[in-house]
Design a protein around this motif. Structure first.
Motif, short mmCIF file in Angstrom:
data_model
loop_
_atom_site.label_atom_id
_atom_site.label_comp_id
_atom_site.label_asym_id
_atom_site.label_seq_id
_atom_site.Cartn_x
_atom_site.Cartn_y
_atom_site.Cartn_z
N ALA A 6 0.83 -1.33 -0.09
CA ALA A 6 -0.09 0.08 0.23
C ALA A 6 0.76 1.31 -0.01
O ALA A 6 0.32 2.28 -0.02
N GLY A 7 2.12 1.04 0.09
CA GLY A 7 3.10 2.19 0.03
C GLY A 7 3.60 2.53 1.40
O GLY A 7 4.16 3.75 1.27
N TYR A 8 3.79 1.76 2.12
CA TYR A 8 4.16 2.01 3.51
C TYR A 8 5.36 1.08 4.11
O TYR A 8 4.90 0.34 4.80
N PRO A 9 6.38 0.96 3.30
CA PRO A 9 7.27 -0.33 3.60
C PRO A 9 7.95 -0.13 5.06
O PRO A 9 8.54 -0.93 5.62
N ASP A 10 7.80 1.29 5.61
CA ASP A 10 8.65 1.62 6.53
C ASP A 10 7.67 1.76 7.82
O ASP A 10 7.93 2.30 9.03
N GLY A 11 6.59 1.31 7.69
CA GLY A 11 5.31 1.38 8.65
C GLY A 11 4.57 2.64 8.20
O GLY A 11 4.51 3.37 7.38
N ILE A 12 3.75 2.74 9.32
CA ILE A 12 2.80 3.83 9.11
C ILE A 12 2.35 4.71 10.50
O ILE A 12 2.42 4.11 11.54
N ASP A 13 2.03 5.88 10.52
CA ASP A 13 1.60 6.60 11.59
C ASP A 13 0.22 7.15 11.73
O ASP A 13 -0.15 7.37 10.63
N VAL A 14 -0.45 6.79 12.67
CA VAL A 14 -1.89 7.28 12.90
C VAL A 14 -2.41 7.71 14.23
O VAL A 14 -1.54 7.32 15.23
N GLU A 15 -3.34 8.43 14.18
CA GLU A 15 -3.96 8.92 15.29
C GLU A 15 -5.15 8.03 15.63
O GLU A 15 -5.97 7.90 15.12
N LEU A 16 -5.17 7.41 16.95
CA LEU A 16 -6.41 6.77 17.25
C LEU A 16 -7.13 7.60 18.58
O LEU A 16 -6.63 7.75 19.54
N VAL A 17 -8.35 7.99 18.25
CA VAL A 17 -9.18 8.86 19.05
C VAL A 17 -9.77 7.56 19.92
O VAL A 17 -10.76 6.96 19.50
N THR A 18 -9.77 7.94 21.42
CA THR A 18 -10.59 6.90 22.35
C THR A 18 -11.07 7.79 23.26
O THR A 18 -10.79 9.07 23.52
N ALA A 19 -11.96 7.36 24.08
CA ALA A 19 -12.81 7.91 25.44
C ALA A 19 -13.44 6.86 25.93
O ALA A 19 -13.71 5.75 25.63
#
Length: 513
Positions: A348-361
């Protein structure tokens, strides 16, 4: 159509050492007393969290736990859900469709009345559904009735629901507690009720007192029900152990064994179809790439989730909701596969991994904990999760349904009604923004068929699309675990996911203490 808000604030849990101390202080001098056979009289005091200034007794806009409890006890729908999550009659004697499911004929039970003694009539039913579907002010259940053209009274107890398109699921829709029947002159500030109880007093965020509806068609045992609001689980459990309340809705799962050790207490542990999904917006990067969605599903160790988040009080999920549905699919169980997840991310174009934000409550017990465990598991595949924790009011505020990567919770529902709520374009809670033309076409065909057996193949086709490409990560199904004093009778296991036997206090009694 405006989208109604949906929010629920739940408190944080106590530490095991703190609750052990409370149990020791509160329970030493008191002997446990069982409820015995049903008896008439007494007051039930129920502790709940999540109340706020927006609490309501309006039949058609319940939001938090207390609202739902009030709705279930003050109002009846035409049909309802039993302890096994099966549709059963409430105010209706029968509810049947014509051959193509475009007209549903309803007959009310003989002699059903409102809490002021007036008969419940087809005109009241007509008004109730017009209020729910008011285009200028749609209520919570409005999305279930987008095809409802009109309700036409045809007799003293009978009416027709005439639809603009076939809907074989309509009896499920009218069974939702958000479709309660109210009188044609309904005033939510001074409600006349159709359920087993009527309102005695109500102070938002503090307390509600219910008393029996003497005109209700079935028996109840209690003289009174008090719903008492607490700010968090700490105060809630303290109130139970010090006998300030008789029952509490939901306990921290890590503390079940500790509470059960108090001889005065009983634990109600119900297996349900309640789920706490992670939600990926399929129309936003990086989740608009199906390979990313598939990779995120493959990083989850589901058994570990059940143990660490639910303390074992749950069952493993397989990225599909509705586990109690007649047509629940037997797909291969998805398991953690870090190597495959890395491969998909690279493609998918992320050979070095990926950064994401997960919103929780803290929207439900286990939500924040599952976010933390997911972040740990995902790190193995190079998915770097930044957890953004907000309060429940913020989570279900203006940004709700807009988060790119977040969570939610759902009580038990069959597959098809759940799709209506969250997986088609007109869904009020389409949190993954799933809108697939092929899916919609198959769904329209399936919705027109009343028989679950006859629509099985179509349901499996829909389920396969969501299983392969959808935006939900369904890692497990949580038990509903409540606690109560042993002198409370009538509480039984209930699969709906709603607390304390689905909030059905008309069948609860207080034993002679």
């Amino acid at each position: 159509m405006n989208t109604p808000n949906r929010r629920q604030a739940l408190g944080a849990g106590l530490s095991i050492s703190a609750i052990a101390g409370l149990s020791a202080c509160g329970g030493g001098a008191v002997t446990a007393i069982d409820a015995g056979d049903p008896v008439k009289g007494g007051s039930l005091r129920v502790g709940i969290t999540g109340g706020n200034a927006a609490d309501t007794v309006d039949a058609h806009i319940p939001v938090n736990n207390g609202d739902v409890c009030r709705s279930v006890n003050l109002y009846n729908a035409l049909y309802g859900w039993d302890d096994d999550s099966k549709v059963v009659p409430l105010l209706a004697e029968s509810f049947e469709s014509n051959a193509d499911a475009t007209v549903w004929t309803c007959t009310l039970k003989e002699g059903v009345k409102f809490s002021d003694g007036r008969d419940i009539t087809p005109e009241d039913v007509k008004f109730s559904f017009e209020r729910i579907t008011d285009p200028d002010d749609p209520k919570t259940a409005a999305a279930n009735f987008t095809m409802l053209d009109k309700v036409v009274p045809t007799g003293k107890r009978s009416m027709e629901f005439r639809l603009s398109e076939p809907n074989g699921l309509f009896n499920d829709a009218v069974a939702e507690y958000t479709a309660g029947i109210v009188p044609a002159d309904y005033d939510p500030e001074n409600p006349v009720c159709s359920g087993p109880f009527k309102l005695k007093s109500f102070t938002p965020a503090q307390s509600t007192v219910l008393e029996p509806n003497e005109y209700y068609f079935d028996k109840s045992y209690l003289d009174e029900v008090q719903l008492l609001n607490f700010n968090d689980s700490d105060a809630l459990i303290n109130a139970l152990l010090s006998t300030q309340v008789d029952a509490i809705a939901g306990i921290p799962l890590a503390l079940v064994e500790v509470i059960a050790a108090d001889e005065r207490m009983a634990i109600l542990n119900s297996e349900t179809g309640m789920w706490l999904p992670f939600t990926m917006r399929v129309d936003k990067k990086p989740f608009d790439d199906v390979k990313v969605r598939q990779a995120f599903r493959l990083v989850v160790d589901r058994e570990q989730m059940i143990e660490q988040v639910l303390s074992g009080f749950g069952t493993v999920g397989n990225d599909m909701f509705g586990p109690l549905s007649e047509n629940y699919p037997d797909f291969p169980q998805r398991k953690q596969d870090i190597d495959k997840a890395k491969k998909l991310l690279a493609e998918a174009g992320y050979p070095d991994g990926i950064d994401v934000e997960l919103v929780t409550a803290p929207i439900q017990s286990g939500a924040v904990e599952s976010a933390q465990v997911f972040a740990q598991q995902a790190a193995e595949a190079g998915i770097r999760v930044k957890i953004r924790r907000v309060d429940s009011t913020t989570f279900f505020g203006d940004e709700y349904l807009k988060w790119d990567f977040a969570q939610d919770f759902w009580y038990t529902r069959d597959f098809m009604p759940q799709v209506i709520s969250s997986c088609i374009s007109e869904s009020p809670f389409n949190e993954t923004h799933w809108d697939d033309p092929a899916f919609n076409k198959v769904f329209d065909k399936a919705r027109a068929i009343p028989s679950p057996a006859k629509r099985r193949d179509l349901e499996h086709e829909l389920q396969k699309m969501l299983y392969d490409e959808g935006g939900y990560i369904v890692w497990g199904f949580a038990n509903q675990v409540d606690a109560f004093q042993k002198y409370v009778g009538g509480l039984v296991k209930n699969s709906t996911g709603r607390p304390l036997s689905g909030w059905r206090f008309d069948r609860v009694w207080i034993g002679k203490v």
